[in-house]
Write a protein that holds these residues in place. Structure first.
Motif, PDB file in Angstrom:
ATOM      1  N   TRP A 153       0.820  -1.208   0.000  1.00 13.14           N
ATOM      2  CA  TRP A 153       0.000   0.000   0.000  1.00 13.14           C
ATOM      3  C   TRP A 153       0.857   1.262   0.000  1.00 13.14           C
ATOM      4  N   GLY A 154       1.917   1.232   0.791  1.00 12.32           N
ATOM      5  CA  GLY A 154       2.744   2.430   0.926  1.00 12.32           C
ATOM      6  C   GLY A 154       3.865   2.538  -0.089  1.00 12.32           C
ATOM      7  N   ARG A 155       3.925   1.590  -1.010  1.00  9.67           N
ATOM      8  CA  ARG A 155       5.022   1.562  -1.983  1.00  9.67           C
ATOM      9  C   ARG A 155       5.108   2.841  -2.810  1.00  9.67           C
ATOM     10  N   ASP A 156       3.997   3.324  -3.303  1.00 10.10           N
ATOM     11  CA  ASP A 156       4.016   4.456  -4.252  1.00 10.10           C
ATOM     12  C   ASP A 156       3.204   5.652  -3.749  1.00 10.10           C
ATOM     13  N   TRP A 157       3.045   5.780  -2.442  1.00 12.44           N
ATOM     14  CA  TRP A 157       2.298   6.920  -1.926  1.00 12.44           C
ATOM     15  C   TRP A 157       2.949   8.250  -2.292  1.00 12.44           C
ATOM     16  N   PHE A 158       4.273   8.243  -2.356  1.00 14.10           N
ATOM     17  CA  PHE A 158       5.014   9.464  -2.681  1.00 14.10           C
ATOM     18  C   PHE A 158       5.773   9.229  -3.985  1.00 14.10           C
ATOM     19  N   PRO A 159       5.420   9.929  -5.064  1.00 12.75           N
ATOM     20  CA  PRO A 159       6.079   9.710  -6.357  1.00 12.75           C
ATOM     21  C   PRO A 159       7.595   9.858  -6.250  1.00 12.75           C
ATOM     22  N   GLY A 160       8.288   8.866  -6.777  1.00 14.82           N
ATOM     23  CA  GLY A 160       9.747   8.895  -6.758  1.00 14.82           C
ATOM     24  C   GLY A 160      10.366   8.528  -5.430  1.00 14.82           C
ATOM     25  N   GLU A 161       9.551   8.216  -4.420  1.00  9.32           N
ATOM     26  CA  GLU A 161      10.046   7.853  -3.090  1.00  9.32           C
ATOM     27  C   GLU A 161       9.530   6.449  -2.755  1.00  9.32           C
ATOM     28  N   LEU A 162      10.186   5.435  -3.305  1.00  9.00           N
ATOM     29  CA  LEU A 162       9.732   4.054  -3.182  1.00  9.00           C
ATOM     30  C   LEU A 162       9.686   3.613  -1.719  1.00  9.00           C
TER      31      LEU A 162
END
Length: 391
Positions: A153-162
């Motif tokens: 779920w939290g993998r792509d919450w922030f673009p460019g911040e894996l």
């Protein structure tokens, strides 16, 4: 607050803590491979987490001896919040050293939380030790689903911040655990209660205690070594990263689901027999793991690994509680945690190196001799009928 309410709070806190740990187990190796300066160091964050457990076990016990279980558990949960935030910051600045440090502190959180199972025994009484330990350990079934899913779920919450969002969500779990632990009302544990304490050396020489420590350490070390290397081995075999999550998830189900009946099995058949079955299942894991490198080999081997660990760990912990007097419990628990998780830390540290140098098959085969020794030792204890260590 009655005993059941305390045990339920401890079980819920265990579920939240283990969800944080399982999430890191699922993603830290992948992130470590991206951040590490050398491929052989990819598993170092996970190894650092296990080292943190071992290092924290002694100060955690000493702190709880001084200020009580509840305050000690609250300190551990606060460390968990800081650890997750530090790991998230490390991902932002792409610092492998800070990422490793964050996981070391996450392990320290687990080092404090590992005493939940002993607190549950103290809350419910020695006659219900197996049931209380099993209930707290069984709470980890939540982690089997929440931990890996949290990572996804939290993998792509922030673009460019894996995975940055995953570690922030992990911090939130520790905040919730802190709130639950604040409501604990546990009986006071005095280092002088229950009569005179024997010298620690005399206590540690008991056959039952030696079996408990040796069996728990071997079972846990085998589990952590294989679990640490599994994501690296699956990726190294060309399997996609999305296939790692269900393997880790069902491995964790195997670790904790049996706890719903492990306590009843221990009451019926005795600790040594249950530990014996655990070591046999861990050897079955080795056999399946070395038989192939397809998804189903990893999947089935890791389920066997989880169930085997459960029988060895719950059995070993229950056996430990039968070897000390009330006045001795804090010292014996502290010694047990330090020895067991010290050896587990060595196993975790060696996992990445063994896999990088010798591969998945030889890594698993290296476990077999000690598992056979533990199986034989449990069999001898079962035949001799030595269960209680003499209080």
């Amino acid at each position: 607050m009655n005993a059941n309410a305390n045990v339920l709070r401890l079980a819920a806190s265990q579920a939240l803590m283990l969800s944080a740990i399982v999430m890191s187990m699922a993603v830290a190796g992948i992130l470590g491979a991206q951040l590490a300066p050398d491929a052989g160091l990819a598993a170092l964050p996970i190894a650092a987490m296990v080292v943190g457990v071992a290092v924290a076990s002694l100060p955690a016990a000493l702190l709880m001896r001084r200020v009580g279980r509840r305050t000690g558990f609250l300190c551990g949960a606060a460390i968990g919040v800081g650890a997750s935030l530090l790991a998230a910051h490390a991902l932002q600045v792409q610092s492998f050293a800070l990422f490793v440090l964050g996981h070391f502190l996450l392990g320290a959180y687990q080092g404090f939380a590992n005493y939940y199972r002993f607190a549950a025994v103290e809350a419910s009484g020695p006659t219900e030790a197996g049931r209380a330990i099993s209930l707290v350990v069984a709470a980890g079934i939540v982690a089997a689903f929440l931990g890996p899913q949290l990572g996804q779920w939290g993998r792509d919450w922030f673009p460019g911040e894996l995975f940055l969002g995953a570690y922030l969500a992990q911090a939130a779990l520790s905040v919730v655990a802190f709130a639950l632990l604040a409501g604990l009302r546990l009986p006071a544990v005095s280092p002088t209660q229950g009569g005179a304490a024997r010298p620690l050396g005399e206590i540690l020489r008991q056959p039952a205690l030696l079996m408990s420590v040796f069996g728990t350490a071997i079972g846990y070390s085998a589990m952590i070594m294989a679990m640490t290397a599994t994501p690296l081995a699956m990726l190294g075999c060309g399997l996609p990263g999305t296939r790692v999550t269900p393997v880790i998830q069902w491995h964790v189900v195997g670790m904790f689901a049996p706890s719903f009946f492990t306590g009843a099995l221990i009451k019926r058949y005795g600790v040594p027999r249950i530990m014996q079955i655990g070591f046999a299942l861990l050897l079955a894991h080795v056999a399946v793991a070395v038989s192939g490198l397809e998804f189903l080999h990893f999947f089935s081997a890791l389920i066997l690994l989880g169930v085997g660990w459960n029988f060895a760990f719950v059995g070993g912990t229950t056996l430990l509680t039968q070897t000390y007097r009330p006045a001795e419990q804090l010292r014996v628990q502290m010694a047990n945690e330090f020895i067991v998780f010290g050896l587990v830390a060595l196993a975790s540290l060696s996992a990445g190196w063994l896999y990088a140098r010798f591969g998945w098959v030889l890594l698993n085969l290296s476990m077999a001799p000690l598992l056979v020794a533990a199986l034989l030792a449990a069999g001898r204890m079962a035949r001799a009928g030595r269960i209680v260590g003499g209080r």
